[in-house]
Design a protein around this motif. Structure first.
Motif, PDB file in Angstrom:
ATOM      1  N   GLN A  34      84.666  50.238  75.979  1.00  0.00           N
ATOM      2  CA  GLN A  34      83.953  50.029  77.352  1.00  0.00           C
ATOM      3  C   GLN A  34      84.864  50.396  78.399  1.00  0.00           C
ATOM      4  OE1 GLN A  34      81.549  46.396  76.049  1.00  0.00           O
ATOM      5  NE2 GLN A  34      80.076  47.482  77.561  1.00  0.00           N
ATOM      6  N   GLU A  84      73.049  54.386  80.120  1.00  0.00           N
ATOM      7  CA  GLU A  84      71.835  53.406  80.499  1.00  0.00           C
ATOM      8  C   GLU A  84      70.741  54.117  79.793  1.00  0.00           C
ATOM      9  OE1 GLU A  84      71.207  50.357  82.564  1.00  0.00           O
ATOM     10  OE2 GLU A  84      72.033  51.493  84.116  1.00  0.00           O
ATOM     11  N   GLY A  88      71.030  51.218  77.501  1.00  0.00           N
ATOM     12  CA  GLY A  88      70.574  50.300  78.588  1.00  0.00           C
ATOM     13  C   GLY A  88      69.790  49.408  78.252  1.00  0.00           C
ATOM     14  N   GLN A  91      69.666  46.887  75.122  1.00  0.00           N
ATOM     15  CA  GLN A  91      70.470  45.888  75.294  1.00  0.00           C
ATOM     16  C   GLN A  91      70.785  45.219  76.756  1.00  0.00           C
ATOM     17  OE1 GLN A  91      74.353  47.263  73.911  1.00  0.00           O
ATOM     18  NE2 GLN A  91      73.614  48.360  72.270  1.00  0.00           N
ATOM     19  N   LEU A  93      71.809  45.967  79.436  1.00  0.00           N
ATOM     20  CA  LEU A  93      73.380  45.904  79.833  1.00  0.00           C
ATOM     21  C   LEU A  93      73.526  45.602  81.377  1.00  0.00           C
ATOM     22  CD1 LEU A  93      74.698  48.841  78.013  1.00  0.00           C
ATOM     23  CD2 LEU A  93      74.668  46.365  77.393  1.00  0.00           C
ATOM     24  N   LEU A  96      78.435  48.691  82.313  1.00  0.00           N
ATOM     25  CA  LEU A  96      78.467  49.861  81.389  1.00  0.00           C
ATOM     26  C   LEU A  96      79.871  49.968  80.835  1.00  0.00           C
ATOM     27  CD1 LEU A  96      76.002  52.182  83.251  1.00  0.00           C
ATOM     28  CD2 LEU A  96      75.501  50.862  81.129  1.00  0.00           C
ATOM     29  N   LYS A 160      77.006  49.264  87.919  1.00  0.00           N
ATOM     30  CA  LYS A 160      77.260  48.561  86.610  1.00  0.00           C
ATOM     31  C   LYS A 160      78.749  49.345  86.202  1.00  0.00           C
ATOM     32  CE  LYS A 160      72.428  47.830  85.251  1.00  0.00           C
ATOM     33  NZ  LYS A 160      71.518  48.093  84.167  1.00  0.00           N
TER      34      LYS A 160
END
Ligand SMILES: [Zn+2]
Length: 184
Positions: A34, A84, A88, A91, A93, A96, A160
């Motif tokens: 990530q 996303e 996204g 999950q 999120l 990100l 994000k």
């Protein structure tokens, strides 16, 4: 019928044969770490080796100096959109990925800080002197801070996505964090 010719790629393609012989493809997923790395194209600054990245660990964006130019901002905006869209929803999120901007000592773009050199480079490459001046990394500890701020200020940066700044020292092989990760 193709004729096999020997080029400088030949030994590298032999290495690829070795690689492919034990290869397992990675599924489309968020980068395992990530983290997205922005760094210089210099062959002494390979983030896979310096940071021990494995396949599918992290996207890497490279240009002269590892500068946060508009095309780099655009790539990051697209990757955030892609993450996303693809991951996204399911999950949910909140975050990100972190963008790690890594500049380095002894950067070849540092020569562009010299006006005479920059003028000759502009004539040879067809690029504007101002563009070349903006790509120079004379002091990576200064430019990495500027580029972290530039990315954090970009209107297209996803809220994000966090951004951090680091310097790789060619002399020691050590990466030092200069700006801790933060969100826009
Ligand atoms: Zn460099």
């Amino acid at each position: 019928m193709t004729t096999m010719t020997t080029t400088r790629m030949t030994p590298l393609l032999e290495r690829n044969e070795q690689f492919a012989s034990t290869y397992t493809p990675a599924a489309l997923a968020l980068p395992a770490r990530q983290v997205l790395i922005v760094t210089c194209l210099d062959h002494r600054v390979d983030p896979a080796i310096v940071l021990g990245l494995q396949l599918a660990d992290a996207p890497v964006v490279r240009n002269a100096g590892g500068r946060v130019t508009q095309p780099v901002v655009d790539d990051i905006a697209y990757l955030a959109f892609l993450a996303e869209q693809v991951f996204g929803g399911e999950q949910g999120l909140d975050t990100l990925f972190e963008v790690a901007v890594v500049h380095h000592t002894q950067c070849g773009t540092g020569l562009l800080a010299d006006a005479g050199y920059r003028h000759r480079a502009a004539e040879a490459t067809g690029q504007a002197e101002a563009v070349l001046a903006a790509s120079a990394v004379a002091d990576p500890y200064v430019t990495v801070k500027a580029d972290v701020e530039r990315l954090l200020a970009a209107p297209t940066l996803s809220p994000k996505v966090s951004v951090s700044g680091h310097v790789y020292d060619i002399a020691t092989g050590r990466v030092t964090t200069i700006v801790d990760a933060r969100y826009p």
